[in-house]
Design a protein around this motif. Structure first.
Motif, PDB file in Angstrom:
ATOM      1  N   UNK A  76      50.374  55.444  54.152  1.00 52.45           N
ATOM      2  CA  UNK A  76      49.858  56.194  54.137  1.00 52.45           C
ATOM      3  C   UNK A  76      50.820  57.453  55.580  1.00 52.45           C
ATOM      4  N   UNK A  77      50.414  57.310  56.330  1.00 55.92           N
ATOM      5  CA  UNK A  77      51.349  57.775  57.259  1.00 55.92           C
ATOM      6  C   UNK A  77      51.782  56.980  59.495  1.00 55.92           C
ATOM      7  N   UNK A  78      52.569  57.562  59.362  1.00 53.97           N
ATOM      8  CA  UNK A  78      53.667  57.084  60.713  1.00 53.97           C
ATOM      9  C   UNK A  78      53.873  58.433  61.367  1.00 53.97           C
ATOM     10  N   UNK A  79      53.856  57.986  62.855  1.00 55.03           N
ATOM     11  CA  UNK A  79      53.698  58.805  63.095  1.00 55.03           C
ATOM     12  C   UNK A  79      54.385  58.616  64.823  1.00 55.03           C
ATOM     13  N   UNK A  80      55.423  59.406  65.946  1.00 51.10           N
ATOM     14  CA  UNK A  80      56.207  58.479  66.483  1.00 51.10           C
ATOM     15  C   UNK A  80      56.740  59.638  67.781  1.00 51.10           C
ATOM     16  N   UNK A  81      56.411  59.463  69.323  1.00 52.11           N
ATOM     17  CA  UNK A  81      57.264  60.858  69.604  1.00 52.11           C
ATOM     18  C   UNK A  81      58.631  60.151  69.464  1.00 52.11           C
ATOM     19  N   UNK A  92      56.716  61.664  61.910  1.00 57.37           N
ATOM     20  CA  UNK A  92      55.891  61.976  61.132  1.00 57.37           C
ATOM     21  C   UNK A  92      55.878  62.205  59.772  1.00 57.37           C
ATOM     22  N   UNK A  93      56.048  60.348  59.546  1.00 52.29           N
ATOM     23  CA  UNK A  93      56.279  60.236  57.754  1.00 52.29           C
ATOM     24  C   UNK A  93      55.112  60.402  56.982  1.00 52.29           C
ATOM     25  N   UNK A  94      54.812  61.231  56.081  1.00 55.86           N
ATOM     26  CA  UNK A  94      53.669  60.344  55.643  1.00 55.86           C
ATOM     27  C   UNK A  94      54.240  60.645  53.547  1.00 55.86           C
ATOM     28  N   UNK A  95      54.063  59.370  53.076  1.00 53.27           N
ATOM     29  CA  UNK A  95      53.781  58.726  51.896  1.00 53.27           C
ATOM     30  C   UNK A  95      52.991  58.863  50.784  1.00 53.27           C
ATOM     31  N   UNK A  96      53.003  59.537  50.251  1.00 53.02           N
ATOM     32  CA  UNK A  96      51.757  59.986  48.460  1.00 53.02           C
ATOM     33  C   UNK A  96      52.667  59.157  47.307  1.00 53.02           C
ATOM     34  N   UNK A 103      56.365  59.765  47.412  1.00 56.82           N
ATOM     35  CA  UNK A 103      56.896  60.715  47.481  1.00 56.82           C
ATOM     36  C   UNK A 103      56.123  60.308  49.906  1.00 56.82           C
ATOM     37  N   UNK A 104      58.103  61.075  50.331  1.00 60.34           N
ATOM     38  CA  UNK A 104      57.662  60.668  51.515  1.00 60.34           C
ATOM     39  C   UNK A 104      58.638  62.170  52.537  1.00 60.34           C
ATOM     40  N   UNK A 105      57.859  62.546  52.802  1.00 64.66           N
ATOM     41  CA  UNK A 105      57.825  63.313  54.041  1.00 64.66           C
ATOM     42  C   UNK A 105      57.771  63.094  54.862  1.00 64.66           C
ATOM     43  N   UNK A 106      59.359  63.392  56.266  1.00 62.27           N
ATOM     44  CA  UNK A 106      59.689  63.445  57.024  1.00 62.27           C
ATOM     45  C   UNK A 106      59.269  64.819  58.093  1.00 62.27           C
TER      46      UNK A 106
END
Length: 142
Positions: A76-81, A92-96, A103-106
């Motif tokens: 669902x979600x992955x985030x890193x500095x 931030x990657x958001x998978x829907x 759908x991938x939002x970066x």
């Protein structure tokens, strides 16, 4: 009121992939797959884990990006500095899930107004990386 604030500039790329979230998640979180479309790395999907992306050094840049995992919600979600050359940003990657795929939002956020070169470089780089991600997903087993 100005329409851009001190550190609120972001690069956003959205794509739909004809693959399930599980397959996309593996490409985002498995070091060997990540290296195929993004950069060599020592990534491990653990919150608080520091890691580096490593590219070929170029003029004025040693090719190292220092990162730390901020958030993980499997599939669902992955985030890193993302820190390099004075840039302190967050990816931030958001998978829907959607019909027929994911759908991938970066979003890479935190660019200051005086970091135009880094901002433009990220816009170009992420378009290229997303194209490479499509190729990796098309060629890898489900």
């Amino acid at each position: 009121m100005s329409n851009s604030t001190e550190t609120n500039r972001s690069v956003v790329i959205e794509r739909s992939f004809p693959h399930p979230p599980e397959k996309l998640w593996r490409a985002l979180t498995e070091s060997a797959l990540l290296a195929q479309w993004l950069m060599k790395n020592d990534f491990s999907p653990e919150v608080g884990k520091s890691f580096q992306f490593r590219a070929e050094p170029v003029a004025n840049w040693n090719g190292v990006i220092d990162c730390e995992v901020l958030a993980i919600e499997p599939q669902r979600k992955l985030s890193y500095t993302w820190g390099s050359m004075g840039l302190g940003s967050v990816v931030l990657f958001t998978l829907t899930p959607e019909e027929g795929g994911t759908h991938l939002r970066m979003e890479q956020s935190g660019f200051r107004e005086d970091q135009e070169a880094a901002f433009r470089g990220a816009q170009y780089g992420w378009q290229k990386f997303m194209g490479q991600l499509e190729q990796v997903l098309a060629g890898s087993a489900t």
